[in-house]
Design a protein around this motif. Sequence first.
Motif, PDB file in Angstrom:
ATOM      1  N   VAL A  97      -2.390   0.232  -4.525  1.00 21.54           N
ATOM      2  CA  VAL A  97      -2.620  -0.971  -3.715  1.00 21.54           C
ATOM      3  C   VAL A  97      -2.220  -2.191  -4.545  1.00 21.54           C
ATOM      4  O   VAL A  97      -2.722  -2.383  -5.658  1.00 21.54           O
ATOM      5  CB  VAL A  97      -4.097  -1.076  -3.282  1.00 21.54           C
ATOM      6  CG1 VAL A  97      -4.332  -2.335  -2.466  1.00 21.54           C
ATOM      7  CG2 VAL A  97      -4.499   0.165  -2.484  1.00 21.54           C
ATOM      8  N   LEU A 140      -3.943  -0.956   5.714  1.00 21.96           N
ATOM      9  CA  LEU A 140      -4.719   0.008   4.935  1.00 21.96           C
ATOM     10  C   LEU A 140      -5.319   1.078   5.849  1.00 21.96           C
ATOM     11  O   LEU A 140      -5.194   2.286   5.587  1.00 21.96           O
ATOM     12  CB  LEU A 140      -5.828  -0.710   4.167  1.00 21.96           C
ATOM     13  CG  LEU A 140      -6.758   0.195   3.340  1.00 21.96           C
ATOM     14  CD1 LEU A 140      -5.981   0.882   2.223  1.00 21.96           C
ATOM     15  CD2 LEU A 140      -7.930  -0.600   2.774  1.00 21.96           C
ATOM     16  N   SER A 190      -2.114  -5.792  -3.474  1.00 17.69           N
ATOM     17  CA  SER A 190      -2.287  -6.961  -2.599  1.00 17.69           C
ATOM     18  C   SER A 190      -1.851  -8.282  -3.229  1.00 17.69           C
ATOM     19  O   SER A 190      -1.525  -9.224  -2.492  1.00 17.69           O
ATOM     20  CB  SER A 190      -3.734  -7.053  -2.114  1.00 17.69           C
ATOM     21  OG  SER A 190      -4.629  -7.082  -3.190  1.00 17.69           O
ATOM     22  N   SER A 237     -14.490   2.286   5.519  1.00 14.50           N
ATOM     23  CA  SER A 237     -13.748   3.256   4.712  1.00 14.50           C
ATOM     24  C   SER A 237     -14.567   4.511   4.434  1.00 14.50           C
ATOM     25  O   SER A 237     -14.059   5.634   4.552  1.00 14.50           O
ATOM     26  CB  SER A 237     -13.316   2.625   3.386  1.00 14.50           C
ATOM     27  OG  SER A 237     -12.430   1.553   3.602  1.00 14.50           O
ATOM     28  N   MET A 283      -2.688   3.327   7.329  1.00  9.98           N
ATOM     29  CA  MET A 283      -2.308   4.349   6.348  1.00  9.98           C
ATOM     30  C   MET A 283      -3.328   5.486   6.337  1.00  9.98           C
ATOM     31  O   MET A 283      -2.967   6.668   6.288  1.00  9.98           O
ATOM     32  CB  MET A 283      -2.220   3.729   4.951  1.00  9.98           C
ATOM     33  CG  MET A 283      -1.016   2.840   4.741  1.00  9.98           C
ATOM     34  SD  MET A 283       0.490   3.811   4.523  1.00  9.98           S
ATOM     35  CE  MET A 283       1.572   2.576   3.821  1.00  9.98           C
ATOM     36  N   TYR A 284      -4.612   5.135   6.357  1.00  8.12           N
ATOM     37  CA  TYR A 284      -5.645   6.172   6.386  1.00  8.12           C
ATOM     38  C   TYR A 284      -5.434   7.103   7.583  1.00  8.12           C
ATOM     39  O   TYR A 284      -5.537   8.330   7.464  1.00  8.12           O
ATOM     40  CB  TYR A 284      -7.031   5.539   6.496  1.00  8.12           C
ATOM     41  CG  TYR A 284      -7.607   4.964   5.222  1.00  8.12           C
ATOM     42  CD1 TYR A 284      -6.962   5.084   4.001  1.00  8.12           C
ATOM     43  CD2 TYR A 284      -8.826   4.286   5.242  1.00  8.12           C
ATOM     44  CE1 TYR A 284      -7.507   4.554   2.842  1.00  8.12           C
ATOM     45  CE2 TYR A 284      -9.389   3.752   4.087  1.00  8.12           C
ATOM     46  CZ  TYR A 284      -8.719   3.889   2.890  1.00  8.12           C
ATOM     47  OH  TYR A 284      -9.268   3.368   1.753  1.00  8.12           O
ATOM     48  N   PHE A 334      -5.906  -0.013  -7.744  1.00  7.84           N
ATOM     49  CA  PHE A 334      -5.603  -1.406  -7.424  1.00  7.84           C
ATOM     50  C   PHE A 334      -4.884  -2.040  -8.607  1.00  7.84           C
ATOM     51  O   PHE A 334      -5.411  -2.094  -9.716  1.00  7.84           O
ATOM     52  CB  PHE A 334      -6.888  -2.175  -7.106  1.00  7.84           C
ATOM     53  CG  PHE A 334      -6.667  -3.651  -6.910  1.00  7.84           C
ATOM     54  CD1 PHE A 334      -6.027  -4.115  -5.780  1.00  7.84           C
ATOM     55  CD2 PHE A 334      -7.078  -4.563  -7.870  1.00  7.84           C
ATOM     56  CE1 PHE A 334      -5.800  -5.473  -5.597  1.00  7.84           C
ATOM     57  CE2 PHE A 334      -6.860  -5.924  -7.701  1.00  7.84           C
ATOM     58  CZ  PHE A 334      -6.219  -6.374  -6.556  1.00  7.84           C
ATOM     59  N   PHE A 364      -3.169  -7.097   5.905  1.00  2.00           N
ATOM     60  CA  PHE A 364      -3.300  -6.159   4.784  1.00  2.00           C
ATOM     61  C   PHE A 364      -4.324  -5.072   5.108  1.00  2.00           C
ATOM     62  O   PHE A 364      -4.071  -3.876   4.925  1.00  2.00           O
ATOM     63  CB  PHE A 364      -3.705  -6.922   3.520  1.00  2.00           C
ATOM     64  CG  PHE A 364      -4.230  -6.048   2.421  1.00  2.00           C
ATOM     65  CD1 PHE A 364      -3.393  -5.194   1.727  1.00  2.00           C
ATOM     66  CD2 PHE A 364      -5.582  -6.064   2.088  1.00  2.00           C
ATOM     67  CE1 PHE A 364      -3.882  -4.376   0.716  1.00  2.00           C
ATOM     68  CE2 PHE A 364      -6.081  -5.256   1.085  1.00  2.00           C
ATOM     69  CZ  PHE A 364      -5.226  -4.406   0.396  1.00  2.00           C
ATOM     70  N   HIS A 365      -5.494  -5.477   5.599  1.00  2.05           N
ATOM     71  CA  HIS A 365      -6.542  -4.496   5.889  1.00  2.05           C
ATOM     72  C   HIS A 365      -6.168  -3.617   7.082  1.00  2.05           C
ATOM     73  O   HIS A 365      -6.508  -2.428   7.116  1.00  2.05           O
ATOM     74  CB  HIS A 365      -7.871  -5.216   6.128  1.00  2.05           C
ATOM     75  CG  HIS A 365      -8.330  -6.004   4.934  1.00  2.05           C
ATOM     76  ND1 HIS A 365      -8.674  -5.412   3.744  1.00  2.05           N
ATOM     77  CD2 HIS A 365      -8.469  -7.345   4.737  1.00  2.05           C
ATOM     78  CE1 HIS A 365      -9.022  -6.345   2.867  1.00  2.05           C
ATOM     79  NE2 HIS A 365      -8.904  -7.523   3.445  1.00  2.05           N
ATOM     80  N   ILE A 396       0.869  -1.183   0.000  1.00  3.73           N
ATOM     81  CA  ILE A 396       0.000   0.000   0.000  1.00  3.73           C
ATOM     82  C   ILE A 396       0.903   1.230   0.000  1.00  3.73           C
ATOM     83  O   ILE A 396       1.632   1.473   0.963  1.00  3.73           O
ATOM     84  CB  ILE A 396      -0.919   0.019   1.240  1.00  3.73           C
ATOM     85  CG1 ILE A 396      -1.743  -1.269   1.308  1.00  3.73           C
ATOM     86  CG2 ILE A 396      -1.842   1.241   1.207  1.00  3.73           C
ATOM     87  CD1 ILE A 396      -2.439  -1.480   2.634  1.00  3.73           C
ATOM     88  N   LEU A 399      -3.463   6.485  -4.241  1.00  3.00           N
ATOM     89  CA  LEU A 399      -3.083   5.392  -3.339  1.00  3.00           C
ATOM     90  C   LEU A 399      -2.956   4.113  -4.157  1.00  3.00           C
ATOM     91  O   LEU A 399      -3.947   3.590  -4.672  1.00  3.00           O
ATOM     92  CB  LEU A 399      -4.136   5.227  -2.244  1.00  3.00           C
ATOM     93  CG  LEU A 399      -3.811   4.233  -1.124  1.00  3.00           C
ATOM     94  CD1 LEU A 399      -2.670   4.763  -0.260  1.00  3.00           C
ATOM     95  CD2 LEU A 399      -5.037   3.981  -0.254  1.00  3.00           C
ATOM     96  N   ALA A 407      -8.000   5.660  -5.534  1.00  2.00           N
ATOM     97  CA  ALA A 407      -7.457   4.333  -5.229  1.00  2.00           C
ATOM     98  C   ALA A 407      -7.153   3.614  -6.538  1.00  2.00           C
ATOM     99  O   ALA A 407      -7.986   3.565  -7.442  1.00  2.00           O
ATOM    100  CB  ALA A 407      -8.452   3.536  -4.397  1.00  2.00           C
TER     101      ALA A 407
END
Length: 634
Positions: free
Chosen positions: A443, A462, A445, A510, A465-466, A485, A458-459, A426, A441, A483
């Motif tokens: 991502v 995330l 994964s 989120s 980071m927020y 991905f 991972f979550h 991330i 951002l 975002a």
Amino acid sequence: MVYRELSNELQRKAEEELNENPSRVQEDLEYIREWIKKQPHLISRTDDQFLLSFLRGCKFSLHRTQVKLDYYYTVKTIATEFFTRRDPFDQDIQEVLRLGVILPLPKTETPDGPRILLLRSSLLNLDKINYLAYYKLLFMMFDILLMEDDNFTVSGIIAWSIGKNLTIRHTMHLTPSLLKKLNDISLKGYPIRMRSLYCTQCPQLAETFFNLSKSFAPEKLSKRMFLYSESHHEEFCKKFPIQFQPEDYGGQNGSLSGLTEYWKTKVEGYCKWFLEDKEYGTKEDLRLGAPNTSASLFGIKRDPPRTFLQTIYNSSPGDYSIGNMVYRELSNELQKKAEEELHENSSRVPEDLEYIREWIKMQPHLTSRTDDQFLLSFLRGCKFSLHRTQEKLDYYYTVKTIATEFFTRRDPFDQEIQEVLRLGVILPLPKTETPDGPRILLVRSPLLNFEKINYLAFHKVLFMMYDILLMEDDNFTVSGVIAWFFGKNLTIRHTMHLTPALLKKLINISLKGYPIRMKSLYSTHCPQLVETIINLSKSFAPEKLSKRMFLYSESSHEEFCKKIPIQLQPEDYGGENGSLTDLAEYWKSNVESYSKWFLEDEEYGTKEDLRFGTPNTSASLFGMEGTFRKLNLD
């Protein structure tokens, strides 16, 4: 009285520019010496040459000399990281000396010209030595030059920093508070006339650091600070003639190896002087009036500190403060956007913050952070609707309390979190399309091996980071986030944990829990199985966002580049927006620096048994409990 006579040229300059009167020097020295005796808190050297350097640096103003001398010893007492253990034979200091990182050049442009100080910090390997050794040696050099160099004390100094081979690693320790401290010590603590500062052969990343340094410098000096890339060397040579550069650079001003050997021996010769220097300083408990502290001397308030790379992500001019309010000023572009799109009114911000803070006090169930920057991110995310800000803040802490799988044990040094950070899964990208553009951002994964680490790591990262971006990144809080991905090498194994219930929970956290403006979501280089996940995610997303979710296969990359131009993509993908390796290293270090913040964060949340009305539960927040079927990806 014992001090060196000046050369004719320097004597003339001292009289014309520094108000030096040879017939009065002895009287002025005695006056300062008597003043020192009357200061119960001050233990100072009193030899003539030392005191004379302060008189010259203060243009023979006795009052300014007193203030400067007091400040000099105060910072030496308080900024212990730079002024204790100044042993020239210390291993790290020896390495800085051996490399010739700081070198006064022997020739000046004229007999009464300023001393040229060559700085080459990019030679250092900061993985092997502590960065403090460089600054310690810089101030040790200043002390020696004060004692020995009449060009330095009368005419001042030209600092020349060569940035060749400068990397992110050389700048990661630089917080605004450290830059301000270094500026204050150099310019307020030492009796130095800083004539100019040139930075040459600099990579692009040096520009933000350079501009931030200018913001802390006095206006007079900031106009004398110049930055030259390698391609502009000829322009630099007009300011700094080639003959006054070292022989190694084509000049006639000493060889780097010879100068390095000379200054290594010179500094080592001052070993006893630096040992004795520990005896001098201030005793703040004996000072008449309020004792000085690090905060009163240098006082930048930032929690947590912003590093140099964080200024690349968001180059705000500084902190705005009114009373006890402390938060960053926005850039002109972001301020305009905040006013036009978020209804921000600068004159009302303190009042709105105080209103939210008072509301928090009246909520028996809510334990919330109340610092200005944190609350301001919620006000901006809610377009300064006080009611929506209250709801968002309550929901944010409610999900942090109830969705424990994501918000407990958020230790950056946890083995699985370390793996996510190490791989750079991330990554906020440093450049935005415009100065007021949203943060991108990235991502990735599919880099993770979910057979070895739990998908929750991972979550967790995330949302970590927020939280950091809410505190640090004005583009993120004002303009939102795009975002991206990157789905290359995604397999069924990466998606098996995704139940509809989990997808709904992640989207709710989120979008409802965080004060985020999600501008777009792009999925690229995706295998066909991603389409099912995207379509299901759209069903849980607000209609406005679902229309901003786009899927691109590897063959449609050109179409994607119309949305995120190639120059805004990482260097590894052909762009100009940072290398993935450097960004991963930076964000790993940055998240680790928040270790204490995340530990403290577990103290905040909601006590649902104290809530007025019905307590919240996982079912009431997210619904769909019990829907544990995996996605049908066939």
